[in-house]
Motif scaffolding. Structure first.
Motif, PDB file in Angstrom:
ATOM      1  N   ASP A  38      55.143 -13.282 -32.251  1.00  0.00           N
ATOM      2  CA  ASP A  38      55.863 -13.622 -33.486  1.00  0.00           C
ATOM      3  C   ASP A  38      54.987 -14.432 -34.435  1.00  0.00           C
ATOM      4  N   GLY A  39      53.714 -14.062 -34.495  1.00  0.00           N
ATOM      5  CA  GLY A  39      52.793 -14.707 -35.414  1.00  0.00           C
ATOM      6  C   GLY A  39      52.149 -15.971 -34.896  1.00  0.00           C
ATOM      7  N   VAL A  40      52.545 -16.424 -33.716  1.00  0.00           N
ATOM      8  CA  VAL A  40      52.012 -17.672 -33.152  1.00  0.00           C
ATOM      9  C   VAL A  40      50.961 -17.343 -32.098  1.00  0.00           C
ATOM     10  N   VAL A  41      49.751 -17.900 -32.265  1.00  0.00           N
ATOM     11  CA  VAL A  41      48.664 -17.679 -31.310  1.00  0.00           C
ATOM     12  C   VAL A  41      48.800 -18.669 -30.166  1.00  0.00           C
ATOM     13  N   MET A  42      48.642 -18.163 -28.938  1.00  0.00           N
ATOM     14  CA  MET A  42      48.744 -18.999 -27.746  1.00  0.00           C
ATOM     15  C   MET A  42      47.869 -18.414 -26.648  1.00  0.00           C
ATOM     16  N   PRO A  43      47.569 -19.192 -25.600  1.00  0.00           N
ATOM     17  CA  PRO A  43      46.817 -18.634 -24.471  1.00  0.00           C
ATOM     18  C   PRO A  43      47.553 -17.445 -23.870  1.00  0.00           C
ATOM     19  N   ALA A  44      46.787 -16.445 -23.462  1.00  0.00           N
ATOM     20  CA  ALA A  44      47.407 -15.233 -22.934  1.00  0.00           C
ATOM     21  C   ALA A  44      48.289 -15.529 -21.727  1.00  0.00           C
ATOM     22  N   ALA A  45      47.834 -16.427 -20.850  1.00  0.00           N
ATOM     23  CA  ALA A  45      48.619 -16.750 -19.653  1.00  0.00           C
ATOM     24  C   ALA A  45      49.994 -17.276 -20.039  1.00  0.00           C
ATOM     25  N   GLU A  46      50.036 -18.090 -21.104  1.00  0.00           N
ATOM     26  CA  GLU A  46      51.322 -18.621 -21.562  1.00  0.00           C
ATOM     27  C   GLU A  46      52.191 -17.520 -22.158  1.00  0.00           C
ATOM     28  N   GLY A  47      51.579 -16.652 -22.950  1.00  0.00           N
ATOM     29  CA  GLY A  47      52.337 -15.561 -23.560  1.00  0.00           C
ATOM     30  C   GLY A  47      52.916 -14.622 -22.514  1.00  0.00           C
ATOM     31  N   LEU A  48      52.136 -14.288 -21.495  1.00  0.00           N
ATOM     32  CA  LEU A  48      52.636 -13.421 -20.425  1.00  0.00           C
ATOM     33  C   LEU A  48      53.782 -14.093 -19.679  1.00  0.00           C
ATOM     34  N   ALA A  49      53.618 -15.376 -19.384  1.00  0.00           N
ATOM     35  CA  ALA A  49      54.651 -16.093 -18.626  1.00  0.00           C
ATOM     36  C   ALA A  49      55.961 -16.142 -19.406  1.00  0.00           C
ATOM     37  N   ARG A  50      55.878 -16.385 -20.715  1.00  0.00           N
ATOM     38  CA  ARG A  50      57.098 -16.436 -21.525  1.00  0.00           C
ATOM     39  C   ARG A  50      57.843 -15.103 -21.511  1.00  0.00           C
ATOM     40  N   ALA A  51      57.064 -14.014 -21.424  1.00  0.00           N
ATOM     41  CA  ALA A  51      57.680 -12.681 -21.420  1.00  0.00           C
ATOM     42  C   ALA A  51      58.033 -12.214 -20.014  1.00  0.00           C
ATOM     43  N   GLY A  52      57.756 -13.049 -19.012  1.00  0.00           N
ATOM     44  CA  GLY A  52      58.048 -12.671 -17.630  1.00  0.00           C
ATOM     45  C   GLY A  52      57.091 -11.639 -17.081  1.00  0.00           C
ATOM     46  N   LEU A  53      55.857 -11.620 -17.583  1.00  0.00           N
ATOM     47  CA  LEU A  53      54.852 -10.650 -17.147  1.00  0.00           C
ATOM     48  C   LEU A  53      53.811 -11.319 -16.266  1.00  0.00           C
ATOM     49  N   GLN A  54      53.296 -10.551 -15.311  1.00  0.00           N
ATOM     50  CA  GLN A  54      52.250 -11.033 -14.424  1.00  0.00           C
ATOM     51  C   GLN A  54      50.894 -10.514 -14.896  1.00  0.00           C
ATOM     52  N   PRO A  55      49.829 -11.326 -14.778  1.00  0.00           N
ATOM     53  CA  PRO A  55      48.493 -10.823 -15.109  1.00  0.00           C
ATOM     54  C   PRO A  55      48.129  -9.638 -14.226  1.00  0.00           C
ATOM     55  N   LEU A  56      47.411  -8.686 -14.814  1.00  0.00           N
ATOM     56  CA  LEU A  56      47.008  -7.487 -14.091  1.00  0.00           C
ATOM     57  C   LEU A  56      45.768  -7.770 -13.248  1.00  0.00           C
ATOM     58  N   GLN A  57      45.788  -7.328 -12.002  1.00  0.00           N
ATOM     59  CA  GLN A  57      44.608  -7.398 -11.135  1.00  0.00           C
ATOM     60  C   GLN A  57      43.899  -6.047 -11.201  1.00  0.00           C
ATOM     61  N   LEU A  58      42.703  -6.031 -11.752  1.00  0.00           N
ATOM     62  CA  LEU A  58      41.998  -4.776 -11.963  1.00  0.00           C
ATOM     63  C   LEU A  58      41.431  -4.209 -10.666  1.00  0.00           C
ATOM     64  N   ALA A  59      41.580  -2.908 -10.485  1.00  0.00           N
ATOM     65  CA  ALA A  59      40.959  -2.200  -9.367  1.00  0.00           C
ATOM     66  C   ALA A  59      39.712  -1.476  -9.876  1.00  0.00           C
ATOM     67  N   ALA A  60      39.062  -0.753  -8.970  1.00  0.00           N
ATOM     68  CA  ALA A  60      37.819  -0.058  -9.311  1.00  0.00           C
ATOM     69  C   ALA A  60      38.000   0.832 -10.535  1.00  0.00           C
ATOM     70  N   LYS A  61      37.056   0.750 -11.464  1.00  0.00           N
ATOM     71  CA  LYS A  61      36.951   1.585 -12.658  1.00  0.00           C
ATOM     72  C   LYS A  61      37.948   1.230 -13.756  1.00  0.00           C
TER      73      LYS A  61
END
Length: 514
Positions: free
Chosen positions: A166-189
């Motif tokens: 909504d136009g407000v810049v914040m750390p990605a970890a905070e933005g994901l947490a507010r939306a109830g999202l977990q950081p992605l763990q990358l696999a090969a490729k």
């Protein structure tokens, strides 16, 4: 919020226009998932094998011959994302970032990129929740994909970098947490699949294409108004003239001018007693110039729609009847996008250049037959004298920006990437060019309306009179000098509202590819 099913490889331009607004909830068509899972399995098997497979168990670019141990494959992808996050400059706007997310998800869902379904779902989750990665606009040469900007996009997926909500810049970890999202763990490729690709340059070019279509429509309408304001002839728009040349855009645009000018009282009043043999080119040759611009816009639209549906990362995983293969190629090279953007730049610049010439004509009493600078008391008042200077400045700026970007190539990555497209810059400059041209056309709208007023009580054609009245609700007739910057802004706002686009769409049903 309505659910919108993306069909990988079958996106339409009308769909992409809609997705810019973020007013839907995206999901992938269920039919795409089996291929996605199959390609992910191919990559998983390649990662478990000892045979070198580029980007899966090797380094990248010039380091492709370096083998990476199985225990380090996850770290390899994480390092790739971090090391390639080198973007700079202003951040891409929300609409462009939304389109990049949609294009990247649809491309990976074609089922040859070797990523797990969760990667695609994570991209869609950012779109759907409005957690938009902060993506710097500079740092890509458009060759091995839009590496730097897509790295910043991927940072948000893994909970690093910054996002905008909504136009407000914040750390990605905070933005994901507010939306109830977990950081992605990358696999090969998977890091490589996310970073490789032309989605940034393509999204920028598509955004500009949409703007260019609207600016084109406005210029056609305002150009027709200028014909009446200058008491020009509609004979050059006769269908027979254009049929014998055969250029499709020219034929279509000439019909638009004929229909826009149909029934003009101003034209009828001087039909029998006008001693001018020919009008200046900026009036007479509008179908030829604007038709050529329309052809370029249509061609660019075709190229960009193909690219929007394309798979442009590397390597690609193909399932075979007997043997699965992971093939390394160069679909990430954005030359088609660069060429499309360069031709769009030419069209945008020419639309503005022709409009500027019509403004110059209207304020020149020797050519237009109207009062000098379109003011009743020239000398005491300067009228539109300086408004034309602004139009000339904008047109000149566009000419500089229209220089082809694709002819430049600066080798990178220790000459492994020895020819690059510069597509990202080619596309990025287009929106400012569209804004310049819209402002030029806005000034033409003001001058054409002023010229038409001098022909009262005669009125222009019905379709054009409706546009005239729309403008006059915002901007009054210029009786004496005032701050014209306010008038220009009001006219530009009218054009930016796309009020004139439906009129041209009705006249030329096929002009805007779907």
């Amino acid at each position: 919020m309505a659910e919108w099913h993306l069909r990988p490889g079958q996106l339409s331009l009308s769909e992409l226009r809609h997705l810019l607004g973020g007013r839907v909830r995206l999901c992938i068509d269920a039919a795409a998932w089996p291929a996605v899972e199959a390609s992910a399995a191919i990559v998983a098997r390649a990662a478990a094998a000892d045979t070198p497979a580029y980007g899966i168990n090797t380094g990248f670019g010039k380091l492709a011959k370096t083998h990476i141990a199985r225990t380090d494959l996850q770290q390899l992808q994480l390092n790739l994302v971090r090391s390639h996050s080198v973007g700079t400059g202003v951040l891409l706007d929300d609409a462009t970032v939304r389109l990049i997310l949609a294009l990247k998800a649809a491309s990976l869902a074609r089922g040859v990129s070797g990523v797990r379904p969760i990667v695609i779902e994570s991209l869609l989750a950012l779109y759907n929740t409005g957690v938009l990665p902060c993506v710097p606009s500079q740092g890509s040469v458009g060759a091995s994909g839009d590496l730097a900007p897509l790295a910043h996009l991927t940072l948000a997926l893994i909970g690093e970098g910054e996002v905008r909500v909504d136009g407000v810049v914040m750390p990605a970890a905070e933005g994901l947490a507010r939306a109830g999202l977990q950081p992605l763990q990358l696999a090969a490729k998977e890091g490589l699949a996310l970073l490789n690709g032309t989605q940034v340059s393509t999204a920028l070019a598509i955004r500009a294409l949409i703007e260019a279509e609207d600016v084109f429509a406005a210029a056609v309408v305002c150009g027709a108004m200028s014909v009446d304001a200058a008491r020009g002839s509609d004979a050059p728009f006769d269908a027979r003239i254009h049929a014998v040349r055969g250029q499709p855009g020219q034929i279509d645009v000439s019909e638009a001018y004929r229909r826009l000018l149909e029934g003009s009282e101003i034209r009828r009043s001087h039909l029998l007693n006008d001693d001018r043999v020919q009008d200046p080119y900026s009036l007479r040759c509008q179908p030829q110039v604007m038709g050529a611009c329309l052809d370029l816009i249509r061609n660019a639209a075709r190229t960009l729609l193909i690219e929007a549906n394309a798979v442009t990362d590397n390597p690609l995983a193909f399932a075979g009847a007997d043997v699965d293969e992971v093939l390394s190629g160069g679909n990430f090279h954005a030359e088609p996008v660069a060429f499309a953007a360069d031709t769009l730049a030419l069209a945008i610049a020419e639309i503005g250049a022709l409009s500027e010439r019509r403004i110059a004509l209207l304020i020149d009493s020797a050519l237009s037959g109207l009062p000098p600078f379109l003011t009743q008391d020239a000398g005491l008042h300067s009228g539109f004298m300086m408004a034309h200077v602004t139009a000339a400045a904008l047109a000149s700026e566009n000419k500089s920006m229209a220089h082809p970007a694709s002819v430049d190539s600066l080798p990178t990555s220790a000459n492994q990437e020895d020819h690059v497209s510069m597509a990202t810059f080619a596309a990025r400059r287009l929106l400012p060019m569209c804004a310049n041209t819209r402002r030029i056309v806005a000034i033409e709208l003001l001058t054409a309306a002023q010229g038409i007023d001098f022909h009262a009580p005669l009125t222009t054609a019905e379709a054009l009179h409706a546009v005239y009245l729309n403008l006059r609700e915002r901007v009054s007739f210029l009786r004496e000098d005032r701050v014209l910057a306010v008038d220009i802004a009001a006219a530009e706002q009218l054009l930016a509202s796309e009020a004139l686009t439906p009129m041209v769409a009705e006249l030329l049903p096929s002009w805007r590819p779907e």
